[in-house]
Design a protein around this motif. Structure first.
Motif, mmCIF file in Angstrom:
data_model
loop_
_atom_site.group_PDB
_atom_site.id
_atom_site.type_symbol
_atom_site.label_atom_id
_atom_site.label_comp_id
_atom_site.label_asym_id
_atom_site.label_seq_id
_atom_site.Cartn_x
_atom_site.Cartn_y
_atom_site.Cartn_z
ATOM 1 N N GLU A 1 0.838 -1.203 0.000
ATOM 2 C CA GLU A 1 0.000 0.000 0.000
ATOM 3 C C GLU A 1 0.869 1.247 0.000
ATOM 4 O OE1 GLU A 1 -3.676 1.919 2.622
ATOM 5 O OE2 GLU A 1 -2.630 0.126 3.331
ATOM 6 N N LEU A 2 0.443 2.251 -0.764
ATOM 7 C CA LEU A 2 1.132 3.542 -0.811
ATOM 8 C C LEU A 2 0.381 4.537 0.064
ATOM 9 C CD1 LEU A 2 1.976 3.752 -4.626
ATOM 10 C CD2 LEU A 2 3.488 3.069 -2.755
ATOM 11 N N LEU A 3 1.104 5.199 0.951
ATOM 12 C CA LEU A 3 0.534 6.132 1.904
ATOM 13 C C LEU A 3 1.128 7.517 1.695
ATOM 14 C CD1 LEU A 3 1.023 3.931 5.110
ATOM 15 C CD2 LEU A 3 -1.046 4.059 3.701
ATOM 16 N N GLN A 4 0.288 8.523 1.670
ATOM 17 C CA GLN A 4 0.780 9.890 1.659
ATOM 18 C C GLN A 4 0.852 10.379 3.098
ATOM 19 O OE1 GLN A 4 1.680 11.324 -1.295
ATOM 20 N NE2 GLN A 4 2.579 13.062 -0.211
ATOM 21 N N ILE A 5 2.061 10.569 3.583
ATOM 22 C CA ILE A 5 2.272 11.068 4.938
ATOM 23 C C ILE A 5 3.011 12.385 4.818
ATOM 24 C CG2 ILE A 5 3.177 10.570 7.236
ATOM 25 C CD1 ILE A 5 3.160 7.598 6.462
ATOM 26 N N ALA B 1 4.556 15.379 3.206
ATOM 27 C CA ALA B 1 5.006 15.756 1.866
ATOM 28 C C ALA B 1 5.472 14.570 1.030
ATOM 29 C CB ALA B 1 6.144 16.778 1.984
ATOM 30 N N HIS B 2 5.523 13.385 1.602
ATOM 31 C CA HIS B 2 6.139 12.265 0.893
ATOM 32 C C HIS B 2 5.248 11.030 0.894
ATOM 33 C CE1 HIS B 2 9.619 14.798 2.142
ATOM 34 N NE2 HIS B 2 9.976 14.558 0.885
ATOM 35 N N GLN B 3 5.497 10.175 -0.073
ATOM 36 C CA GLN B 3 4.791 8.905 -0.179
ATOM 37 C C GLN B 3 5.634 7.803 0.468
ATOM 38 O OE1 GLN B 3 3.983 6.872 -4.142
ATOM 39 N NE2 GLN B 3 1.984 7.794 -3.747
ATOM 40 N N TRP B 4 4.956 6.917 1.185
ATOM 41 C CA TRP B 4 5.598 5.786 1.849
ATOM 42 C C TRP B 4 4.907 4.502 1.408
ATOM 43 C CZ3 TRP B 4 9.429 6.383 5.823
ATOM 44 C CH2 TRP B 4 9.709 7.721 6.161
ATOM 45 N N ARG B 5 5.677 3.440 1.212
ATOM 46 C CA ARG B 5 5.133 2.144 0.827
ATOM 47 C C ARG B 5 5.247 1.176 1.997
ATOM 48 N NH1 ARG B 5 7.580 -2.190 -1.842
ATOM 49 N NH2 ARG B 5 9.284 -0.883 -2.596
ATOM 50 N N VAL B 6 4.178 0.447 2.249
ATOM 51 C CA VAL B 6 4.154 -0.563 3.297
ATOM 52 C C VAL B 6 4.827 -1.840 2.772
ATOM 53 C CG1 VAL B 6 2.719 -1.947 4.834
ATOM 54 C CG2 VAL B 6 2.019 0.388 4.231
ATOM 55 N N VAL B 7 5.806 -2.337 3.509
ATOM 56 C CA VAL B 7 6.488 -3.590 3.171
ATOM 57 C C VAL B 7 6.286 -4.532 4.354
ATOM 58 C CG1 VAL B 7 8.639 -4.695 2.471
ATOM 59 C CG2 VAL B 7 8.206 -2.308 1.821
ATOM 60 N N VAL B 8 5.496 -5.585 4.148
ATOM 61 C CA VAL B 8 5.152 -6.499 5.235
ATOM 62 C C VAL B 8 6.149 -7.656 5.279
ATOM 63 C CG1 VAL B 8 3.446 -8.202 6.008
ATOM 64 C CG2 VAL B 8 2.715 -5.913 5.354
ATOM 65 N N GLY B 9 6.594 -7.988 6.486
ATOM 66 C CA GLY B 9 7.448 -9.140 6.717
ATOM 67 C C GLY B 9 6.843 -10.045 7.772
#
Length: 367
Positions: A196-200, A202-210
């Protein structure tokens, strides 16, 4: 069934010293000294490093805050203790670094040092808790065990591993302690999904599940900032505990853990600054992943050799861990869970067999 584990993520196999040893990569630690509780250190503009105390051998947890509109998005919450509460109040006070308050709270996973204050923070600011489904639901289940008597399934699990009467008595006495350091969770949450891509801010963050250390651990990667918030999924100086628990005695968390390390290498570039939950921010992600993989496979090779003769889970501590494992309940529980994780890894791949004797003790040997 909750385990006796509360907050320590470090495997008993973790080196006692933080100095590089033979075969360990030399990592870069560019961010200087950690901030004192109630203060912050800016990592990049709009991203702050917080550190909260813990009353354990592992004495701290790192938290992170990202500027998010008119307030701050926080990553992880710290244990529910009076010291953590005081540190948060100092940050939110007038003139404090987080005086604008929280917009939302992201939690990497369900262990109490990460989720302990989540209920307090979300209620204080009326903000949403964001975490993966399995982490949220597992935390609710374990917190519900608070005050229960130890279940017989758990007693049988540790008997089968080779625990004696004194260790079982300690397990019974400690059972149900998970909720001690966890504020009552909010009754709803926002589910995070892998990729999932999240706008937090000013920047976009991608969720990486482990997986492996916990059921559905979320890391957060910003390509623009070249930053990975890694939680416990990757740590620079210690290795995360990877254990089997009584709730799922046939699980293969070691297989999940190794697959997750490979996934992190594929999906996150080596040039990131890693912001871990413990120790210091570092560079050298792929080198650290490679070292962890080599260490795990070396331990599995030693275990394969040891299983030339039948062994119980408690008989293989010497092959797996870099420190003696005595009778201290917390360390014994982690070591046993991690031993079974290694043994189950071999069972799942047909490299070992397990037989149970008339006393209910499991004996493992090479296939």
């Amino acid at each position: 069934m909750s385990s006796e584990k509360t907050a320590a993520p470090a495997s008993p196999a973790s080196p006692a010293s933080s100095a590089p040893a033979d075969g360990r990569p030399v990592l870069e630690y560019p961010c200087g000294d950690a901030p004192a509780p109630g203060t912050v250190r800016e990592i990049v503009p709009g991203l702050l490093w917080l550190r909260m105390p813990m009353p354990f051998a592992l004495s701290h947890i790192n938290l992170w805050a990202v500027r998010d509109g008119g307030g701050w998005a926080a990553f992880d919450a710290g244990l529910q203790t009076s010291e953590t509460t005081t540190a948060w109040r100092d940050l939110f006070a007038g003139g404090g670094a987080l005086a604008d308050g929280l917009t939302r709270l992201f939690v990497t996973h369900m262990h109490p040092d990460h989720i302990g204050m989540a209920g307090w923070l979300t209620r204080k600011f009326g903000c949403r808790l964001w975490m993966t489904r399995l982490e949220y639901l597992n935390c609710r289940v374990l917190a519900a065990d608070t005050g229960r008597e130890a279940p017989e399934d758990g007693v049988r699990f540790y008997r089968r591993a080779g625990w004696d009467d004194n260790a079982i008595e300690a397990y019974r006495a400690r059972f149900g302690g998970f909720g001690k350091f966890v504020h009552a969770l909010p009754d709803s949450y926002r589910r995070l999904r892998d990729g999932e891509l999240l706008q937090i801010g000013a920047h976009q963050w991608r969720v990486v599940v482990g997986n492996g250390h916990s059921p559905e651990h979320a890391c957060f990667y910003s390509e623009a900032l070249k930053i990975l918030i890694s939680g416990d999924q990757i740590l620079p100086r210690i290795s995360s505990n990877v254990s089997v628990f009584p709730t799922e005695p046939d699980a293969d968390p070691m297989g999940d853990w190794l697959a997750s390390l490979a996934k992190l290498r594929r999906e996150v570039p080596d040039d990131v600054l890693v912001l871990p939950a413990h120790n210091e921010p570092f560079r050298g992600l792929h080198a650290r992943i490679g070292h962890l993989e080599r260490s795990q496979h070396a331990a599995l090779d030693r275990l394969r050799q040891a299983l030339g003769a039948p062994k119980r889970a408690v008989d293989v501590f010497g092959e797996l861990f870099s420190r003696p494992i005595g009778a201290e309940p917390g360390l014994l529980g982690m070591a046993t869970g991690e031993s079974i994780a290694h043994l189950n890894y071999l069972l799942h791949r047909g490299e070992a067999v397990m037989e149970t004797d008339d006393d209910g003790i499991a004996w493992y040997r090479a296939a």
